[in-house]
Write an enzyme that holds these catalytic residues in place. Structure first.
Site, PDB file in Angstrom:
ATOM      1  N   THR A   1       0.806  -1.224   0.000  1.00 20.48           N
ATOM      2  CA  THR A   1       0.000   0.000   0.000  1.00 20.48           C
ATOM      3  C   THR A   1       0.841   1.277   0.000  1.00 20.48           C
ATOM      4  O   THR A   1       1.957   1.284   0.531  1.00 20.48           O
ATOM      5  CB  THR A   1      -0.910   0.018   1.252  1.00 20.48           C
TER       6      THR A   1
ATOM      7  N   GLU B   1       0.403   3.562   1.912  1.00 21.99           N
ATOM      8  CA  GLU B   1       0.548   3.984   3.318  1.00 21.99           C
ATOM      9  C   GLU B   1       1.915   3.626   3.904  1.00 21.99           C
ATOM     10  O   GLU B   1       2.247   4.041   5.003  1.00 21.99           O
ATOM     11  CB  GLU B   1      -0.554   3.355   4.181  1.00 21.99           C
TER      12      GLU B   1
ATOM     13  N   TYR C   1      -2.147   0.574  10.641  1.00 23.88           N
ATOM     14  CA  TYR C   1      -2.367  -0.076   9.341  1.00 23.88           C
ATOM     15  C   TYR C   1      -1.081  -0.026   8.515  1.00 23.88           C
ATOM     16  O   TYR C   1      -0.582  -1.053   8.041  1.00 23.88           O
ATOM     17  CB  TYR C   1      -3.519   0.637   8.601  1.00 23.88           C
TER      18      TYR C   1
ATOM     19  N   LYS D   1       1.460  -3.067   7.404  1.00 24.68           N
ATOM     20  CA  LYS D   1       1.667  -3.319   5.979  1.00 24.68           C
ATOM     21  C   LYS D   1       3.144  -3.165   5.599  1.00 24.68           C
ATOM     22  O   LYS D   1       3.621  -3.828   4.682  1.00 24.68           O
ATOM     23  CB  LYS D   1       0.808  -2.374   5.127  1.00 24.68           C
TER      24      LYS D   1
HETATM   25  P1  GDP Z   1      -7.549   6.139   2.907  1.00 27.18           P
HETATM   26  O1  GDP Z   1      -6.723   6.978   1.993  1.00 27.18           O
HETATM   27  O2  GDP Z   1      -7.235   4.693   2.791  1.00 27.18           O
HETATM   28  O3  GDP Z   1      -7.544   6.574   4.307  1.00 27.18           O
HETATM   29  O4  GDP Z   1      -9.062   6.240   2.327  1.00 27.18           O
HETATM   30  P2  GDP Z   1     -10.335   7.095   2.757  1.00 27.18           P
HETATM   31  O5  GDP Z   1     -11.276   7.000   1.600  1.00 27.18           O
HETATM   32  O6  GDP Z   1     -10.881   6.665   4.079  1.00 27.18           O
HETATM   33  O7  GDP Z   1      -9.811   8.589   2.927  1.00 27.18           O
HETATM   34  C1  GDP Z   1      -9.282   9.308   1.851  1.00 27.18           C
HETATM   35  C2  GDP Z   1      -9.079  10.738   2.267  1.00 27.18           C
HETATM   36  O8  GDP Z   1     -10.345  11.386   2.395  1.00 27.18           O
HETATM   37  C3  GDP Z   1      -8.382  10.897   3.629  1.00 27.18           C
HETATM   38  O9  GDP Z   1      -7.414  11.917   3.491  1.00 27.18           O
HETATM   39  C4  GDP Z   1      -9.493  11.417   4.549  1.00 27.18           C
HETATM   40  O10 GDP Z   1      -8.997  12.281   5.564  1.00 27.18           O
HETATM   41  C5  GDP Z   1     -10.337  12.213   3.555  1.00 27.18           C
HETATM   42  N1  GDP Z   1     -11.710  12.423   4.020  1.00 27.18           N
HETATM   43  C6  GDP Z   1     -12.343  13.623   4.103  1.00 27.18           C
HETATM   44  N2  GDP Z   1     -13.579  13.469   4.591  1.00 27.18           N
HETATM   45  C7  GDP Z   1     -13.748  12.142   4.832  1.00 27.18           C
HETATM   46  C8  GDP Z   1     -14.820  11.361   5.339  1.00 27.18           C
HETATM   47  O11 GDP Z   1     -15.895  11.863   5.675  1.00 27.18           O
HETATM   48  N3  GDP Z   1     -14.617  10.007   5.437  1.00 27.18           N
HETATM   49  C9  GDP Z   1     -13.430   9.419   5.054  1.00 27.18           C
HETATM   50  N4  GDP Z   1     -13.298   8.089   5.145  1.00 27.18           N
HETATM   51  N5  GDP Z   1     -12.384  10.137   4.578  1.00 27.18           N
HETATM   52  C10 GDP Z   1     -12.547  11.482   4.467  1.00 27.18           C
END
Ligand code: GDP
Length: 346
Positions: free
Chosen positions: A131, A133, A154, A158
């Protein structure tokens, strides 16, 4: 591939995490390519398929990433040509709530399956689903040689999975490689990810079932690709002459705000953004109604949040190019949510 009287000449693939988003697309891809596909599942299905549900493209095989002996027996029984390790917890916020489970599956789980392969099928080819990450934050597109440093349980688990794969390749000479996957989405993405959260809410708002969508950091930048495309890159990696790690990404940065605009646009709603920071909102340009608000509780820290990959090496060496554009991906997810919700309301 097996040969001899009465034994299948088909290639055999074993997929862990087959019930997740990527497992679905990978099993389908491999089945279409003529593989015999075996998916590792932990429990017997609790219910049978309903009429409209697609039958899975794989045969179930029972094992658990926590149970070394179960992985060994399953590899001994299947004798796979290719092993795709997709199992693991995939949500960053959840990894803070279940850090020990995350380490067991996302870190030690990789070691268990590598050990099982080394002992029971050392000639098999192994792909670890790694990933973005694992990389240290950077405003520049990340590539295979970028500095690694993690920020959450996480990513840390990973990173172990990534390095142990390298160790087994370099020290035991196994064909083991890691696909460093940047965010990849589809209609099958979990609702806790921002893409499906936005898509599902946009559809509910469009259908008059919800008033407002609350989001966190609208300026967060991701490199969103398609899961259906990325499993093709995984397969290509195992068809190479030598095992190597690859970044799998689109190279295109988009903000959460852009994703939301594109999702509403796919439903014929154009948004007008106004205000700044926690006070930012998006209105429907036609009706003036506020459809999106910021909720500070949904922010994550650290705040500067940019993850973009450099896909050049995969393009050059694997010939991998994503088939989906950003807009076609958003549209596919929104259209799927629209048809699912419209069906439910019927
Ligand atoms: P990630 O990159 O694996 O953490 O995937 P996510 O889809 O959970 O988040 C992607 C980005 O969207 C991150 O930078 C979050 O901080 C941002 N984000 C902004 N608003 C939201 C929200 O309401 N839910 C989630 N899950 N992410 C959000």
């Amino acid at each position: 591939m097996k040969s001899g009287c009465g034994v299948s000449m088909k290639k055999r693939a074993l997929i862990t995490g087959v019930e997740g988003q990527d497992g679905y697309y990978l099993a389908r891809l491999l089945a279409r390519k003529g593989y015999e596909v075996f998916g590792v599942v932990r429990k017997k299905a609790r219910r049978s398929l309903s009429g409209s549900e697609e039958a899975p493209a794989y045969e179930r095989i029972y094992a658990d990433m926590m149970e070394f002996s179960s992985l060994c027996s399953c590899i001994r029984e299947i004798r796979p040509d290719e092993i795709y390790n997709l199992a693991g917890l995939s949500e960053v916020p959840l990894s803070w709530k279940q850090p020990i489970f995350t380490a067991h599956v996302n870190a030690l789980g990789v070691l268990r399956i590598l050990e099982a392969m080394r002992l029971c099928a050392p000639e098999a080819r192994f792909l670890q689903s790694s990933t973005s990450e694992i990389f240290a934050p950077s405003a520049q597109p990340l590539h295979e040689g970028s500095a690694m440093a993690t920020r959450n349980p996480y990513g840390t688990a990973k990173l172990y999975g990534h390095w142990i794969t390298t160790n087994y390749r370099e020290s035991y000479g196994l064909f083991a490689c890691a696909a460093i996957l940047f965010n990849h989405e589809s209609p099958r993405r979990g609702i806790e990810f921002v893409t499906r959260k936005i898509s599902a809410a946009a559809v509910r708002i469009y259908l008059g079932r919800q008033k407002v969508l609350e989001l966190g950091n609208l300026d967060a930048v991701r490199d969103w690709g398609s899961a259906e495309d990325y499993v093709r890159a995984m397969w290509l990696m195992l068809q190479q002459e030598r095992p190597e790690d690859f970044v799998v990404a689109t190279g295109e940065p988009h903000t959460v705000r852009e994703f939301a605009s594109a999702a509403f646009h796919a439903l014929g709603i154009d948004l007008a953004w106004e205000g700044e920071g926690f006070a930012e909102t998006a209105r429907d340009q036609r009706t003036g109604e506020v459809l999106i608000r910021v909720n500070p509780a949904l922010y994550r820290f650290p705040k500067e949040d940019v993850i973009v990959g450099n896909p050049a090496r995969a393009a050059r060496k694997l010939g991998f190019l994503p088939a989906h554009s950003f807009h076609s991906l958003v549209e596919e997810i929104v259209k799927s949510d629209l048809s699912a919700l419209s069906e439910d309301l019927r």
